[in-house]
Design a protein around this motif. Sequence first.
Motif, PDB file in Angstrom:
ATOM      1  N   ALA A  23     -10.748  -5.971  28.927  1.00 19.37           N
ATOM      2  CA  ALA A  23     -11.202  -6.180  30.299  1.00 19.37           C
ATOM      3  C   ALA A  23      -9.992  -6.515  31.177  1.00 19.37           C
ATOM      4  O   ALA A  23      -9.090  -7.233  30.745  1.00 19.37           O
ATOM      5  N   PRO A  24      -9.937  -6.002  32.402  1.00 23.41           N
ATOM      6  CA  PRO A  24      -8.798  -6.299  33.278  1.00 23.41           C
ATOM      7  C   PRO A  24      -8.781  -7.756  33.712  1.00 23.41           C
ATOM      8  O   PRO A  24      -9.805  -8.449  33.680  1.00 23.41           O
ATOM      9  N   SER A  25      -7.610  -8.225  34.097  1.00 26.54           N
ATOM     10  CA  SER A  25      -7.462  -9.579  34.627  1.00 26.54           C
ATOM     11  C   SER A  25      -7.890  -9.602  36.098  1.00 26.54           C
ATOM     12  O   SER A  25      -7.693  -8.624  36.832  1.00 26.54           O
ATOM     13  N   ARG A  26      -8.421 -10.701  36.527  1.00 25.76           N
ATOM     14  CA  ARG A  26      -8.843 -10.823  37.923  1.00 25.76           C
ATOM     15  C   ARG A  26      -7.643 -10.982  38.851  1.00 25.76           C
ATOM     16  O   ARG A  26      -7.702 -10.582  40.009  1.00 25.76           O
ATOM     17  N   ARG A  28      -3.985 -10.701  37.742  1.00 25.32           N
ATOM     18  CA  ARG A  28      -2.690 -10.154  37.332  1.00 25.32           C
ATOM     19  C   ARG A  28      -2.804  -8.656  37.074  1.00 25.32           C
ATOM     20  O   ARG A  28      -3.818  -8.190  36.545  1.00 25.32           O
ATOM     21  N   THR A  29      -1.744  -7.921  37.422  1.00 21.05           N
ATOM     22  CA  THR A  29      -1.717  -6.499  37.112  1.00 21.05           C
ATOM     23  C   THR A  29      -1.483  -6.328  35.615  1.00 21.05           C
ATOM     24  O   THR A  29      -1.037  -7.262  34.927  1.00 21.05           O
ATOM     25  N   PRO A  30      -1.752  -5.140  35.071  1.00 24.58           N
ATOM     26  CA  PRO A  30      -1.492  -4.922  33.639  1.00 24.58           C
ATOM     27  C   PRO A  30      -0.043  -5.172  33.248  1.00 24.58           C
ATOM     28  O   PRO A  30       0.229  -5.703  32.160  1.00 24.58           O
ATOM     29  N   PHE A  31       0.905  -4.827  34.130  1.00 27.41           N
ATOM     30  CA  PHE A  31       2.321  -5.030  33.793  1.00 27.41           C
ATOM     31  C   PHE A  31       2.683  -6.510  33.833  1.00 27.41           C
ATOM     32  O   PHE A  31       3.517  -6.977  33.049  1.00 27.41           O
ATOM     33  N   GLN A  32       2.065  -7.267  34.722  1.00 25.11           N
ATOM     34  CA  GLN A  32       2.298  -8.711  34.748  1.00 25.11           C
ATOM     35  C   GLN A  32       1.747  -9.360  33.479  1.00 25.11           C
ATOM     36  O   GLN A  32       2.356 -10.273  32.915  1.00 25.11           O
ATOM     37  N   ARG A  33       0.603  -8.881  33.008  1.00 21.97           N
ATOM     38  CA  ARG A  33       0.045  -9.406  31.750  1.00 21.97           C
ATOM     39  C   ARG A  33       0.969  -9.067  30.583  1.00 21.97           C
ATOM     40  O   ARG A  33       1.184  -9.907  29.691  1.00 21.97           O
ATOM     41  N   ASP A  34       1.519  -7.851  30.579  1.00 19.39           N
ATOM     42  CA  ASP A  34       2.475  -7.484  29.525  1.00 19.39           C
ATOM     43  C   ASP A  34       3.660  -8.432  29.518  1.00 19.39           C
ATOM     44  O   ASP A  34       4.086  -8.921  28.464  1.00 19.39           O
ATOM     45  N   ARG A  35       4.211  -8.678  30.696  1.00 23.67           N
ATOM     46  CA  ARG A  35       5.365  -9.587  30.808  1.00 23.67           C
ATOM     47  C   ARG A  35       5.015 -10.953  30.241  1.00 23.67           C
ATOM     48  O   ARG A  35       5.789 -11.540  29.457  1.00 23.67           O
ATOM     49  N   ASP A  36       3.859 -11.480  30.603  1.00 25.05           N
ATOM     50  CA  ASP A  36       3.471 -12.814  30.150  1.00 25.05           C
ATOM     51  C   ASP A  36       3.273 -12.852  28.638  1.00 25.05           C
ATOM     52  O   ASP A  36       3.619 -13.843  27.979  1.00 25.05           O
ATOM     53  N   ARG A  37       2.724 -11.795  28.081  1.00 25.96           N
ATOM     54  CA  ARG A  37       2.526 -11.751  26.630  1.00 25.96           C
ATOM     55  C   ARG A  37       3.860 -11.751  25.893  1.00 25.96           C
ATOM     56  O   ARG A  37       3.997 -12.381  24.837  1.00 25.96           O
ATOM     57  N   ILE A  38       4.826 -11.044  26.436  1.00 23.61           N
ATOM     58  CA  ILE A  38       6.150 -11.022  25.818  1.00 23.61           C
ATOM     59  C   ILE A  38       6.794 -12.405  25.877  1.00 23.61           C
ATOM     60  O   ILE A  38       7.339 -12.898  24.885  1.00 23.61           O
TER      61      ILE A  38
END
Length: 391
Positions: A23-26, A28-38
Motif C-alpha cells: 500500500a502507498p504511503s500517505r 512519502r513518495t516511493p523513492f523517499q520510502r526507499d531512502r528511509d529503508r536504506i
Amino acid sequence: MSMNLAPYATRWQDSRGRLHDEAPSRYRTPFQRDRDRIIHSSAFRRLINKTQVFISPEGDHIRTRLTHSLEVAQVARAIARTLGTDEDLAETVALAHDLGHTPFGHTGEDALDEMMAPYGGFDHNDQALRVLVHLERRYIDFDGLNLTWETLEGVVKHNGPMVTPESGPDRLPTTIRHYNENQDLRLDEYASLEAQVAAIADDIAYNHHDMDDGLRACLFTVEEVCDQVPHVGAVFQKLRTDHPNVEESVLTAVAVRQLIGEMVDDVVEETKNRLKHIAAERPEDIRTADQQMVAFTDTMREKERQLKAFLFKHMYRAPSVNAERKRAYQIVCGMFRHYLKYPDKMPAEWQANNQALVRRDFGRDTARAVADYIAGMTDRFAMAEAVKLNV
C-alpha cells in the motif's frame, strides 16, 4: 511535486513499482520510502566501521564508507536539483551504492572474488543487490527491502548497461542474473539520469576526499600533489596568494571544496549539452541514449585521471597501505577457508539465512553463505574474528 521537474526526470507517480505490492504511503513518495529503508537497514549502519582505504584507522577524521556515502548523497542531491531531476531517487541510489562492499575496502573484495572464483565470483555491485533483495530481513511478507524498480535499476547499472554485444546475459553476476529473471531491470540500457548523477557524485567525492585523507595521514604533502597534479596546484597557489596568513589545514579544506565545486559545475554543463544534443523529453530518452548523459568534459576527465593516478601511486599503493592490504587479504582468505570447512561455526542466523536462500532457489552453495557473512563484516569485527580463529 513533479511540476518543477524537467521532462526527462524520473517521476515517482510513474514508478514501475515493487516486486511485492505494498500500500502507498500517505505522506512519502516511493523513492523517499526507499531512502528511509536504506538508512534504517543493518547494512547501512555497518558502513560506519568499513573503510575506504585505511584499515580501521585510529584517527577520528579519516572517512569511512558511511561518511563517504553521506557525502556522495549530498553531491548527488546538489547536481540533481540543478538538472531538475528527482533528488530523492538520486540520493537513494547514492546512499545504497556501497552496501555491497566488504571489510577492508577493495582489498576485501579482491580476496573474496579469488575465494569465490569456483562458485560464481564476487562483485560488490552484485552484493549490494543481494543485500537489498535478500539479506536484509526486516519484513514479514518478503526478504529484502522491497525497493522500487527505479532504485534497484540505479544500484545495479549506475555505471552503464550490463548487457552489451560484447558481454551477454550469461556473464552477469549471480544475483543480478537471477533477480533479473523475476523483475526485468532492462540491463541492456542505461540507468535513469538520477542514477547516473549518483555514479558521478561518487567519483567527485572519493577523489577529493581521498586526497584530503591522504594529506591528513601524511602519505604525501600538499607540495607533492600540487607539483604532480597541475589543476590542484593552481587552486592552492591562488589561495596562498590571496590568503598568505591562513593556516594550511584551512587552505586544504577550502581547496577541496573548490575542486569539488569545479567538478560539479563541469558535470552540470556537460550534461546539459548532452541532453540538448539528444533533445531529451522523457526518461526513456536517457535509457536508450547512445552514451551516458551525466559526464565530465574531456578536459575535466583528464584532470580527474591525473588526480586518480597520483592517488594510486602515493596513497592506494603507499608502502604503509600495502602492508595493511596484505594483512587484510590474508584475513579475508583465511576466514573464508575456515568457514567453508566449518560452516556450523557461523552464527545460527547466517546458517538459517543460507537455508532460506536455498529454499528460494538462491545461493545454493555454502560458499555463497560464507561470502555473505564475511562481506557484511566491519573492519573491526573481521580483525577480531581473525584473532579468534587464528588466521
